[in-house]
Design a protein around this motif. Sequence first.
Motif, PDB file in Angstrom:
ATOM      1  N   ARG A  49     -15.356   3.684 -11.888  1.00 31.57           N
ATOM      2  CA  ARG A  49     -15.505   2.854 -10.561  1.00 31.57           C
ATOM      3  C   ARG A  49     -16.484   2.463  -9.812  1.00 31.57           C
ATOM      4  N   ASP A  50     -17.325   1.370  -8.728  1.00 28.93           N
ATOM      5  CA  ASP A  50     -17.801   1.766  -8.236  1.00 28.93           C
ATOM      6  C   ASP A  50     -16.919   2.342  -7.020  1.00 28.93           C
ATOM      7  N   TYR A  51     -17.502   2.940  -5.459  1.00 25.21           N
ATOM      8  CA  TYR A  51     -17.316   3.542  -4.616  1.00 25.21           C
ATOM      9  C   TYR A  51     -16.394   2.572  -3.758  1.00 25.21           C
ATOM     10  N   ARG A  52     -16.233   1.295  -4.043  1.00 24.86           N
ATOM     11  CA  ARG A  52     -15.278   0.626  -2.335  1.00 24.86           C
ATOM     12  C   ARG A  52     -14.228   0.550  -3.005  1.00 24.86           C
ATOM     13  N   ARG A  53     -13.562   0.912  -5.267  1.00 24.07           N
ATOM     14  CA  ARG A  53     -12.514   1.047  -5.363  1.00 24.07           C
ATOM     15  C   ARG A  53     -11.751   2.548  -4.891  1.00 24.07           C
ATOM     16  N   TYR A  54     -12.132   3.373  -5.046  1.00 21.03           N
ATOM     17  CA  TYR A  54     -12.783   5.093  -4.356  1.00 21.03           C
ATOM     18  C   TYR A  54     -11.626   4.927  -2.686  1.00 21.03           C
ATOM     19  N   VAL A  55     -12.373   4.186  -1.971  1.00 22.07           N
ATOM     20  CA  VAL A  55     -12.420   3.595  -0.165  1.00 22.07           C
ATOM     21  C   VAL A  55     -11.283   2.988  -0.177  1.00 22.07           C
ATOM     22  N   GLU A  56     -10.551   2.312  -1.194  1.00 22.22           N
ATOM     23  CA  GLU A  56      -9.340   0.903  -0.663  1.00 22.22           C
ATOM     24  C   GLU A  56      -8.647   2.477  -1.443  1.00 22.22           C
ATOM     25  N   LEU A  57      -8.749   3.183  -2.970  1.00 23.61           N
ATOM     26  CA  LEU A  57      -7.721   4.006  -3.174  1.00 23.61           C
ATOM     27  C   LEU A  57      -7.291   5.133  -1.867  1.00 23.61           C
ATOM     28  N   GLU A  58      -8.178   5.452  -1.246  1.00 21.95           N
ATOM     29  CA  GLU A  58      -7.748   7.043  -0.530  1.00 21.95           C
ATOM     30  C   GLU A  58      -7.410   5.825   1.023  1.00 21.95           C
ATOM     31  N   ILE A  59      -7.777   4.509   1.156  1.00 21.68           N
ATOM     32  CA  ILE A  59      -6.893   3.413   2.357  1.00 21.68           C
ATOM     33  C   ILE A  59      -5.866   3.963   1.547  1.00 21.68           C
ATOM     34  N   LYS A  60      -5.531   3.226   1.016  1.00 20.19           N
ATOM     35  CA  LYS A  60      -3.227   3.103  -0.090  1.00 20.19           C
ATOM     36  C   LYS A  60      -2.722   4.812   0.147  1.00 20.19           C
ATOM     37  N   HIS A  61      -3.804   5.416  -0.115  1.00 17.02           N
ATOM     38  CA  HIS A  61      -2.554   6.993  -0.460  1.00 17.02           C
ATOM     39  C   HIS A  61      -2.667   7.438   1.177  1.00 17.02           C
ATOM     40  N   GLY A  62      -3.401   7.572   1.694  1.00 15.98           N
ATOM     41  CA  GLY A  62      -3.489   7.562   3.118  1.00 15.98           C
ATOM     42  C   GLY A  62      -2.231   7.017   3.743  1.00 15.98           C
ATOM     43  N   ARG A  63      -2.123   5.439   3.575  1.00 11.17           N
ATOM     44  CA  ARG A  63      -1.346   4.817   4.066  1.00 11.17           C
ATOM     45  C   ARG A  63       0.367   5.376   3.703  1.00 11.17           C
ATOM     46  N   ILE A  64       0.419   5.644   1.843  1.00  8.44           N
ATOM     47  CA  ILE A  64       1.356   5.936   1.327  1.00  8.44           C
ATOM     48  C   ILE A  64       2.400   7.777   2.059  1.00  8.44           C
ATOM     49  N   ALA A  65       1.148   8.500   1.665  1.00  4.38           N
ATOM     50  CA  ALA A  65       1.700   9.091   2.961  1.00  4.38           C
ATOM     51  C   ALA A  65       2.059   9.629   3.654  1.00  4.38           C
ATOM     52  N   MET A  66       1.462   8.544   5.159  1.00  2.00           N
ATOM     53  CA  MET A  66       2.242   8.415   6.223  1.00  2.00           C
ATOM     54  C   MET A  66       3.458   7.908   6.302  1.00  2.00           C
ATOM     55  N   LEU A  67       4.082   6.844   5.269  1.00  3.18           N
ATOM     56  CA  LEU A  67       5.297   6.546   5.407  1.00  3.18           C
ATOM     57  C   LEU A  67       6.419   7.426   4.815  1.00  3.18           C
ATOM     58  N   ALA A  68       5.559   8.130   3.679  1.00  2.00           N
ATOM     59  CA  ALA A  68       6.283   9.014   3.781  1.00  2.00           C
ATOM     60  C   ALA A  68       6.872  10.268   3.774  1.00  2.00           C
ATOM     61  N   THR A  69       5.630  10.572   5.187  1.00  2.00           N
ATOM     62  CA  THR A  69       6.360  12.010   6.247  1.00  2.00           C
ATOM     63  C   THR A  69       6.837  11.395   7.433  1.00  2.00           C
ATOM     64  N   LEU A  70       7.234   9.882   7.759  1.00  2.00           N
ATOM     65  CA  LEU A  70       7.926   9.197   8.817  1.00  2.00           C
ATOM     66  C   LEU A  70       9.914   8.818   7.824  1.00  2.00           C
TER      67      LEU A  70
END
Length: 129
Positions: free
Chosen positions: A26-47
Amino acid sequence: EIGVTPPLGVYDPLNLLAEPVTYPRRDYRRYVELEIKHGRIAMLATLGVITTEAGFRWPGYLSKSLDLKFADVPGGCFDSYNAVPALGWLQIVGFVIFLELAFGATDPSKEPGDIGGPSWVRYDDPETK
């Protein structure tokens, strides 16, 4: 520019930024979207772990048939994983799949990670960002 490290320039050993993009990559933009999404999920899981360790629980039953209340679920990460019944995990995974399919993709006209609606404040000035 993102990804530029002097004196190497853009560090891309796997050539992920190469154009044109061919299937299955996939293109690089999709990787950026997934990185942001997984970071947000990890923050919610930590909380979630922090709040349950602090003793906050939903009132009522997690499973009435198993007589399991939310207060009975331990606060630790792996302990709470083991305490939730398999059917409960099936519901959680099904809900996450629904969210991913219904709201997962970012609008191509927006920046990656921009999931806000029309009332969301966006800054176009690079100095303000």
